[in-house]
Design an enzyme around this catalytic site. Structure first.
Site: not given
Ligand code: PEP
Length: 243
Positions: A12, A14, A97, A99, A167, A173, A205, A227
């Site tokens: 992803n 983003k 998601h 976000e 998630e 993040g 993460s 990330g």
């Molecule tokens: C995400 O936003 O779907 C995600 C898993 O982000 P990160 O890996 O940065 O925690």
């Protein structure tokens, strides 16, 4: 992992990358994809979906989007319909998601409507669920995830091969990751709710150093990577941990 289910490693991106960076990242992922057994997916920002889908056509890396509108078409300025994404070469779409739930007030009902639109257009939805830190600390994680799945997955989702990503909001993040026991407990509960064939991803993460342990857990059938998906070597490192 679940026997018989091919893992999916989805990136992803983003709201990151300019065109040149997106092209370079996608090229680097494809270049390293040869030895990867898991299915690979990259989800760039909307403007790059068509270009990257064209570029990656014929490769083993699929392209997806990060959202779609619930309606087929019409007066929805700034929005993107599922059929447009499909037409541009996308095969997956991330929906719900955290976000988007936070930034755009998306509810389970809205996510469900978007998932219906995605299925109707021939896209595979990846529906994200997960508790906040306050909910985890209040012992509500399983209940929250159960409620989000019950409210967000439309009829036909499982039969169409829809994917669910757990998630935890507090792990996205932040560099924080739930214990293996906690991930396994949520995934076992999700498995009991959605049945034996649905791919259940973990996201939050994930990176090469923790991927092997997470992906080895029962009922974890891949990862949704934020990330670490912006660095091809890290994304591929996670993917290689899937076997
Ligand atoms: C995400 O936003 O779907 C995600 C898993 O982000 P990160 O890996 O940065 O925690």
């Amino acid at each position: 992992m679940t026997p018989g289910i091919r893992p999916l490693i989805a990136g992803n991106w983003k709201m990151n990358t300019l065109v040149r960076e997106a092209v370079d990242l996608a090229k680097a992922v494809v270049a390293g994809a040869g030895s990867v057994k898991a299915e690979l997916l990259v989800c760039p920002p909307f403007p790059y979906v068509a270009g990257l889908a064209g570029m990656l056509a014929g490769s083993t890396v699929a392209v997806g989007a990060q959202d779609c509108h619930a309606k087929e078409k019409g007066a929805h300025t700034g929005d993107v319909a599922a059929a447009m994404l499909k037409d541009c070469g996308a095969s997956y779409v991330i929906l719900g998601h955290s976000e988007r739930r936070a930034d755009h007030g998306e509810t389970d009902a809205m996510v469900k409507a978007k998932a219906m639109a995605a299925l109707a257009a021939g896209l595979t939805p990846i529906i994200c669920v997960g508790e906040t830190l306050a909910q985890r600390e209040a012992g509500q994680a399983l209940e929250v995830v159960h409620g989000q799945i019950a409210g967000s997955l439309p009829e036909g989702f499982v039969a169409a091969g829809g994917v669910v990503a757990y998630e935890p909001v507090w792990a996205i993040g932040t560099g924080k990751v739930p214990s293996e026991e906690d991930i396994a407990a949520v995934h076992a509960a999700m498995r009991a709710q959605v049945g034996g064939t649905t791919r259940l991803l973990y996201g939050g993460s994930m990176k090469p150093s923790n991927a092997e342990a997470i992906l080895a857990l029962p009922n974890v059938d891949g990862g949704l990577i934020g990330g670490a998906a912006l660095v091809a070597a890290d994304f591929l490192g996670v993917a290689k941990a899937a076997g």
